[in-house]
Scaffold this motif. Sequence first.
Motif, mmCIF file in Angstrom:
data_model
loop_
_atom_site.group_PDB
_atom_site.id
_atom_site.type_symbol
_atom_site.label_atom_id
_atom_site.label_comp_id
_atom_site.label_asym_id
_atom_site.label_seq_id
_atom_site.Cartn_x
_atom_site.Cartn_y
_atom_site.Cartn_z
ATOM 1 N N GLY A 1 -40.588 120.432 43.218
ATOM 2 C CA GLY A 1 -40.051 120.385 41.866
ATOM 3 C C GLY A 1 -39.012 119.299 41.701
ATOM 4 O O GLY A 1 -38.978 118.599 40.673
ATOM 5 N N GLU B 1 -37.170 124.813 35.714
ATOM 6 C CA GLU B 1 -38.580 124.517 35.986
ATOM 7 C C GLU B 1 -38.833 124.408 37.495
ATOM 8 O O GLU B 1 -39.882 124.843 37.988
ATOM 9 C CB GLU B 1 -39.000 123.222 35.291
ATOM 10 N N VAL C 1 -41.574 126.550 39.606
ATOM 11 C CA VAL C 1 -42.561 125.887 40.473
ATOM 12 C C VAL C 1 -42.488 126.447 41.895
ATOM 13 O O VAL C 1 -43.524 126.707 42.524
ATOM 14 C CB VAL C 1 -42.335 124.359 40.483
ATOM 15 N N THR D 1 -45.636 128.355 43.904
ATOM 16 C CA THR D 1 -46.227 127.842 45.150
ATOM 17 C C THR D 1 -45.932 128.702 46.383
ATOM 18 O O THR D 1 -46.452 128.413 47.457
ATOM 19 C CB THR D 1 -45.715 126.408 45.422
ATOM 20 N N TYR E 1 -49.648 116.728 39.234
ATOM 21 C CA TYR E 1 -48.694 117.753 39.649
ATOM 22 C C TYR E 1 -49.385 118.788 40.549
ATOM 23 O O TYR E 1 -48.870 119.181 41.602
ATOM 24 C CB TYR E 1 -48.123 118.467 38.418
ATOM 25 N N SER E 2 -50.557 119.218 40.105
ATOM 26 C CA SER E 2 -51.281 120.270 40.833
ATOM 27 C C SER E 2 -51.766 119.785 42.191
ATOM 28 O O SER E 2 -51.673 120.512 43.188
ATOM 29 C CB SER E 2 -52.471 120.760 39.995
ATOM 30 N N ALA F 1 -48.923 119.699 44.590
ATOM 31 C CA ALA F 1 -48.567 121.064 45.002
ATOM 32 C C ALA F 1 -49.571 121.614 46.012
ATOM 33 O O ALA F 1 -49.198 122.309 46.959
ATOM 34 C CB ALA F 1 -48.496 121.975 43.781
ATOM 35 N N LEU G 1 -45.969 123.717 32.711
ATOM 36 C CA LEU G 1 -46.006 124.745 33.743
ATOM 37 C C LEU G 1 -47.286 125.588 33.685
ATOM 38 O O LEU G 1 -47.832 125.961 34.724
ATOM 39 C CB LEU G 1 -44.784 125.666 33.622
ATOM 40 N N TYR H 1 -53.625 124.519 39.719
ATOM 41 C CA TYR H 1 -53.193 124.735 41.111
ATOM 42 C C TYR H 1 -53.860 125.980 41.698
ATOM 43 O O TYR H 1 -54.407 125.952 42.808
ATOM 44 C CB TYR H 1 -51.673 124.871 41.115
#
Length: 411
Positions: free
Chosen positions: A111, A120, A124, A128, A299-300, A303, A359, A366
Amino acid sequence: MDHIVLEVGLAISLIAIAGLLSAKLRFSVIPFYILVGMAVGPHAPKIGFFDFRFIESAPLIEFMGRLGVLFLLFYLGLEFSVGRLIKSGKSIAVGGTIYIAINFTLGLLLGWMLALPVKEILVVAGITTISSSAIVAKVLVDLKRTANPETEMILGIIMFEDVFLAVYISILSGLVLSGASSLGGVLLSALMALGFMLFFIILGRKAVPFLNRALNIRSNELFALVIFGTLFLIAGIGETIHVAEAIGALLTGLVLAETEHMKRIEHLILPFRDFFGAVFFFSFGLSIDPLTLGGAVWYSLAAVVVTLIGNFIAGMLAGKYAGLSSKASANIGLTIVSRGEFSIIMANIGKAGGLLAILQPFAALYVLILAILGPLLTKESKWVYTMLNRIIPLENTKKEQKTPARQIDES
């Protein structure tokens, strides 16, 4: 509501077709269930004149999916036992701490590297950190790994995660929704979750003679009613005190596994586990909006990479502490890599608190990627371990050959 029976019938038919297709391709059935759910969910685009989206029946199918989680975890508890859990108590506590610490820290770092605001970042990290109990249970049962030596640690980590979840949701909800979090409330949630679990673990050792007599019921109908009533009641009580209903189902299975009626219960539950378990993954797909996924791709993917690395390292460390072989330790990290229902819960907290809109699609994509990768990595864990062992020596051959327990097939 005029077409709800038709929609449920179509949903079951689609689930069956997805299952047949996965069997034909010899691939894990879970991604097929999720993808077909996405294709016909309330968020899917309308194609042409006909509207095949499951809108009216979505809440009912979602509830049926919740039942699927209960049956999956209950059955997994039956395959295990409280006795085995107690023997591994210290190893599980250390292994769970290692797993949470590594994955939560990596989530915070992710993050921060994505330059997200503080709230946020906390969401995150929650997304995860927690693995999917339903997917893990489904994979263990389908691959017949419930008797493997590493399964004790996997189940222990799942339970340890729930304690963390009870605490973290209290903190996160306080920070995101109300701007503050009561220390007393957080401690109370943690103590209630721990107390609930310990009560059932102790009960499983003390109440076996009573349960043996109480469940000595000749009528199959009454026997089924008693078992189902017990399962739903305990899971529901757990939910009311902020212990995930799935963990309540797992604990119920652990207790009943100690009784002389275990085989009869297992035979009763099996078809319900298979049917409602399939509905759960379909309903999970219904909840994902495919049109919002594109903006969260990078982002995904970042992650996913972080989670794969963190899970493997955590699994190796937790397994080694418990005295498991390198292969069994690798199986831990590869089996619990899947993310699911709890990650979506975390994202929904962020949405309710008015945090960044990214998000929601981030969590959905994700979860979808790891719901596909997780079962595949678990199934091919032997091959993955062999490939990694060629790059990074993981195995201490001499030490592991001395332990008879390591001769069990851990693949």
